[in-house]
Design a protein around this motif. Structure first.
Motif, PDB file in Angstrom:
ATOM      1  N   VAL A  79       0.914  13.635  -2.811  1.00  0.00           N
ATOM      2  CA  VAL A  79       1.467  12.227  -2.835  1.00  0.00           C
ATOM      3  C   VAL A  79       0.123  11.830  -0.568  1.00  0.00           C
ATOM      4  O   VAL A  79       1.151  12.670   0.117  1.00  0.00           O
ATOM      5  N   GLN A  80       0.341  10.661  -0.951  1.00  0.00           N
ATOM      6  CA  GLN A  80      -0.190  10.227   1.057  1.00  0.00           C
ATOM      7  C   GLN A  80       0.758   9.802   0.707  1.00  0.00           C
ATOM      8  O   GLN A  80       0.796   8.027   0.968  1.00  0.00           O
ATOM      9  N   ARG A  81       0.760   9.742   1.732  1.00  0.00           N
ATOM     10  CA  ARG A  81       2.585   8.832   3.033  1.00  0.00           C
ATOM     11  C   ARG A  81       1.429   7.561   3.820  1.00  0.00           C
ATOM     12  O   ARG A  81       1.790   8.534   4.784  1.00  0.00           O
ATOM     13  N   ARG A  82       0.544   6.986   3.510  1.00  0.00           N
ATOM     14  CA  ARG A  82      -0.402   6.029   4.596  1.00  0.00           C
ATOM     15  C   ARG A  82       0.325   5.117   4.393  1.00  0.00           C
ATOM     16  O   ARG A  82      -0.743   3.930   5.413  1.00  0.00           O
ATOM     17  N   GLY A  83       0.587   4.741   3.487  1.00  0.00           N
ATOM     18  CA  GLY A  83       1.560   3.055   3.500  1.00  0.00           C
ATOM     19  C   GLY A  83       0.371   2.129   2.909  1.00  0.00           C
ATOM     20  O   GLY A  83      -0.803   2.768   2.253  1.00  0.00           O
ATOM     21  N   THR A  84       0.876   0.867   2.795  1.00  0.00           N
ATOM     22  CA  THR A  84       0.285  -0.328   2.440  1.00  0.00           C
ATOM     23  C   THR A  84      -0.333  -1.580   3.113  1.00  0.00           C
ATOM     24  O   THR A  84       0.117  -1.807   4.018  1.00  0.00           O
ATOM     25  N   ALA A 100       5.055 -12.318   2.849  1.00  0.00           N
ATOM     26  CA  ALA A 100       6.301 -11.147   3.317  1.00  0.00           C
ATOM     27  C   ALA A 100       7.522 -12.172   2.780  1.00  0.00           C
ATOM     28  O   ALA A 100       8.556 -11.643   3.401  1.00  0.00           O
ATOM     29  N   GLY A 101       7.776 -13.611   1.950  1.00  0.00           N
ATOM     30  CA  GLY A 101       9.019 -13.896   2.418  1.00  0.00           C
ATOM     31  C   GLY A 101       9.684 -13.711   0.875  1.00  0.00           C
ATOM     32  O   GLY A 101      10.870 -13.721   0.631  1.00  0.00           O
ATOM     33  N   ARG A 102       9.121 -12.674  -0.054  1.00  0.00           N
ATOM     34  CA  ARG A 102       9.413 -12.273  -1.306  1.00  0.00           C
ATOM     35  C   ARG A 102       9.627 -10.980  -1.793  1.00  0.00           C
ATOM     36  O   ARG A 102       9.706 -10.126  -2.523  1.00  0.00           O
ATOM     37  N   THR A 103       9.470 -10.706  -0.413  1.00  0.00           N
ATOM     38  CA  THR A 103       8.838  -8.876   0.119  1.00  0.00           C
ATOM     39  C   THR A 103      10.124  -8.416   1.432  1.00  0.00           C
ATOM     40  O   THR A 103      10.700  -9.507   2.230  1.00  0.00           O
ATOM     41  N   SER A 104      10.258  -7.229   1.288  1.00  0.00           N
ATOM     42  CA  SER A 104      10.929  -6.324   2.620  1.00  0.00           C
ATOM     43  C   SER A 104      10.260  -4.998   2.884  1.00  0.00           C
ATOM     44  O   SER A 104       9.134  -4.883   2.158  1.00  0.00           O
ATOM     45  N   GLY A 105      10.296  -4.423   4.152  1.00  0.00           N
ATOM     46  CA  GLY A 105      10.017  -3.322   4.467  1.00  0.00           C
ATOM     47  C   GLY A 105       8.410  -3.485   5.610  1.00  0.00           C
ATOM     48  O   GLY A 105       7.893  -2.072   5.841  1.00  0.00           O
ATOM     49  N   TRP A 106       8.019  -4.726   5.739  1.00  0.00           N
ATOM     50  CA  TRP A 106       6.994  -4.665   6.211  1.00  0.00           C
ATOM     51  C   TRP A 106       7.067  -5.169   7.542  1.00  0.00           C
ATOM     52  O   TRP A 106       7.715  -5.486   8.277  1.00  0.00           O
ATOM     53  N   GLU A 107       5.031  -5.251   8.224  1.00  0.00           N
ATOM     54  CA  GLU A 107       5.557  -5.070   9.700  1.00  0.00           C
ATOM     55  C   GLU A 107       4.564  -6.229   9.630  1.00  0.00           C
ATOM     56  O   GLU A 107       3.444  -5.833   9.109  1.00  0.00           O
ATOM     57  N   TRP A 108       4.284  -6.927  10.878  1.00  0.00           N
ATOM     58  CA  TRP A 108       3.015  -7.444  11.062  1.00  0.00           C
ATOM     59  C   TRP A 108       2.509  -7.107  11.709  1.00  0.00           C
ATOM     60  O   TRP A 108       2.418  -6.428  13.109  1.00  0.00           O
ATOM     61  N   LEU A 109       0.553  -6.900  11.214  1.00  0.00           N
ATOM     62  CA  LEU A 109      -0.413  -6.385  12.101  1.00  0.00           C
ATOM     63  C   LEU A 109      -1.598  -7.815  12.531  1.00  0.00           C
ATOM     64  O   LEU A 109      -1.217  -8.516  12.298  1.00  0.00           O
ATOM     65  N   ASP A 110      -1.819  -7.427  14.034  1.00  0.00           N
ATOM     66  CA  ASP A 110      -2.926  -8.601  14.603  1.00  0.00           C
ATOM     67  C   ASP A 110      -3.803  -7.764  14.272  1.00  0.00           C
ATOM     68  O   ASP A 110      -4.209  -6.913  13.521  1.00  0.00           O
ATOM     69  N   GLU A 111      -5.128  -8.443  14.833  1.00  0.00           N
ATOM     70  CA  GLU A 111      -6.650  -8.165  14.421  1.00  0.00           C
ATOM     71  C   GLU A 111      -6.451  -6.324  15.369  1.00  0.00           C
ATOM     72  O   GLU A 111      -7.545  -5.698  14.647  1.00  0.00           O
ATOM     73  N   PHE A 130       2.123  -5.277   7.003  1.00  0.00           N
ATOM     74  CA  PHE A 130       1.846  -3.529   6.401  1.00  0.00           C
ATOM     75  C   PHE A 130       3.078  -2.861   6.139  1.00  0.00           C
ATOM     76  O   PHE A 130       4.087  -3.245   6.673  1.00  0.00           O
ATOM     77  N   PHE A 131       3.248  -2.443   4.634  1.00  0.00           N
ATOM     78  CA  PHE A 131       4.158  -1.805   4.508  1.00  0.00           C
ATOM     79  C   PHE A 131       4.091  -0.266   4.460  1.00  0.00           C
ATOM     80  O   PHE A 131       3.777   0.442   3.867  1.00  0.00           O
ATOM     81  N   ARG A 132       4.691   0.196   5.536  1.00  0.00           N
ATOM     82  CA  ARG A 132       4.602   1.329   6.564  1.00  0.00           C
ATOM     83  C   ARG A 132       5.520   2.809   6.073  1.00  0.00           C
ATOM     84  O   ARG A 132       4.980   3.914   5.244  1.00  0.00           O
ATOM     85  N   GLN A 133       6.094   2.197   5.093  1.00  0.00           N
ATOM     86  CA  GLN A 133       6.985   3.576   3.272  1.00  0.00           C
ATOM     87  C   GLN A 133       5.782   3.633   2.886  1.00  0.00           C
ATOM     88  O   GLN A 133       6.085   4.433   1.859  1.00  0.00           O
ATOM     89  N   GLU A 134       5.064   2.782   2.088  1.00  0.00           N
ATOM     90  CA  GLU A 134       4.764   3.141   0.379  1.00  0.00           C
ATOM     91  C   GLU A 134       3.951   4.210   0.442  1.00  0.00           C
ATOM     92  O   GLU A 134       3.134   4.729   2.127  1.00  0.00           O
ATOM     93  N   ALA A 135       3.053   4.825  -0.202  1.00  0.00           N
ATOM     94  CA  ALA A 135       2.453   5.471  -0.704  1.00  0.00           C
ATOM     95  C   ALA A 135       1.405   5.583  -1.817  1.00  0.00           C
ATOM     96  O   ALA A 135       1.854   4.738  -2.616  1.00  0.00           O
ATOM     97  N   HIS A 136       1.040   6.819  -1.676  1.00  0.00           N
ATOM     98  CA  HIS A 136      -0.196   6.676  -3.422  1.00  0.00           C
ATOM     99  C   HIS A 136      -0.307   8.295  -3.844  1.00  0.00           C
ATOM    100  O   HIS A 136      -0.425   8.837  -2.166  1.00  0.00           O
TER     101      HIS A 136
END
Length: 326
Positions: A79-84, A100-111, A130-136
């Motif tokens: 498991v790679q825990r690097r987010g989406t 963003a309005g239909r999800t949660s657990g994200w943070e906004w990133l700029d350039e 950026f969904f930091r808690q996600e994995a693949h």
């Protein structure tokens, strides 16, 4: 209790693993000649319950949020825990707000933050989620490793047609799309994918590119390879990828980074994802058979929860006669 698990895709293997951990005597029967020939072998392997909530009901999040922990416990190191990372081109920037309005657990990133996270995407997108808690994970490697672990535990595997069920106390049917037309309300949703190889792009995590008509995801694999998917077509046609889908996936990959235009096309694939009307999986009962089906596009995400439900039911059933005897 002797259990026969029919089907060795992600659902069947996770059920077998969970039942093995509970001490059941399990045999696995797979009609194909080897593991990974069905839709599971074409999966993205994203353990992304927060992102998937964008187009799914709440149970996908509540059932899927512990999937990464389950896979890590079963297959340490896979498991790679690097987010989406979720991006959109300038003209589709409104799609990010909608997502963003239909999800949660994200943070906004700029350039600048995007460039720090994925240097090869520097200057290409102004904003991202950026969904930091996600994995693949890599589905094909995960299926192979789970199979190897079950074989090491002396689990019995049977391959080919047939399969005598009379010798077993219970059957758990995890044959997926093979049950379309047999299980009520089960339908097929065709998913198509391709794999590209290029040394000119490096990504550390899955990236979703939003588009009003053709949203895609690109998942990094080893050896400079990338899985690109996936279409969702209401069809149970399991034939090769359509030319239109191939063009759309390639164009979207090029939109994410022009270097994908020079990538090598390693292979393509199409799989039929079984789904119920609400697109949520079910564990149903028919005589001595439990059916685990309807995982739709959430196979690796929701299979652990379905496996746990099967184990809970069979463990309770196995314990009932002991309580009556005492």
């Amino acid at each position: 209790m002797r259990i026969l698990v029919k089907g060795a895709g992600v659902a069947g293997l996770t059920v077998a693993w969970q039942l093995y951990r509970h001490g059941f005597d399990v045999t696995i029967h797979e009609r194909a000649e080897k593991i990974g020939q069905g839709a599971s072998g074409f999966a993205g392997g994203m353990l992304a319950p927060w992102c998937e909530r964008e187009g799914a009901e709440e149970p996908v999040l509540t059932l899927g949020r512990l999937a990464a922990d389950w896979w890590e416990a079963a297959l340490p190191g896979h498991v790679q825990r690097r987010g989406t990372l979720v991006v959109a081109s300038g003209r589709d920037a409104g799609e990010l707000e909608r997502f963003a309005g239909r999800t949660s657990g994200w943070e906004w990133l700029d350039e600048q933050a995007i460039a720090a996270l994925e240097p090869d995407l520097a200057g290409r997108f102004r904003k991202a989620l950026f969904f930091r808690q996600e994995a693949h994970l890599d589905p094909r490697k995960a299926l192979s490793a789970l199979t190897a672990g079950l074989e090491e535990a002396r689990m019995r595997f049977l391959f080919g047609p047939g399969g005598d069920t009379a010798r077993y106390d219970r059957v758990v049917d995890c044959t997926g799309a093979a049950q379309i037309g047999r299980l009520p309300n089960l339908r097929g949703v065709r998913g198509e994918m391709l794999r590209l190889e290029t040394g000119d792009v490096t990504l550390s995590r899955p990236v979703r590119l939003l588009h009003p008509r053709h949203p895609i995801y690109i998942v990094p694999r080893e050896r400079n390879r990338f899985m690109v998917g996936a279409t969702m077509i209401e069809s149970d046609d399991a034939g090769p990828i359509a030319a239109r889908s191939l063009m759309e996936l390639l164009n979207a990959a090029y939109s994410l980074h022009p270097a994908f235009g020079e990538a090598r096309l390693i292979d393509t694939g199409a799989g039929i994802r079984p789904a119920y009307p609400d697109n949520l999986p079910q564990v149903t009962e028919d005589g001595d058979t439990l059916h685990v089906n309807g995982l739709y596009r959430h196979g690796f995400l929701l299979a652990p929860a379905m496996a746990s439900e099967v184990a809970r039911r069979l463990f309770a059933e196995h314990a009932q006669p002991e309580r009556m005897a005492s």
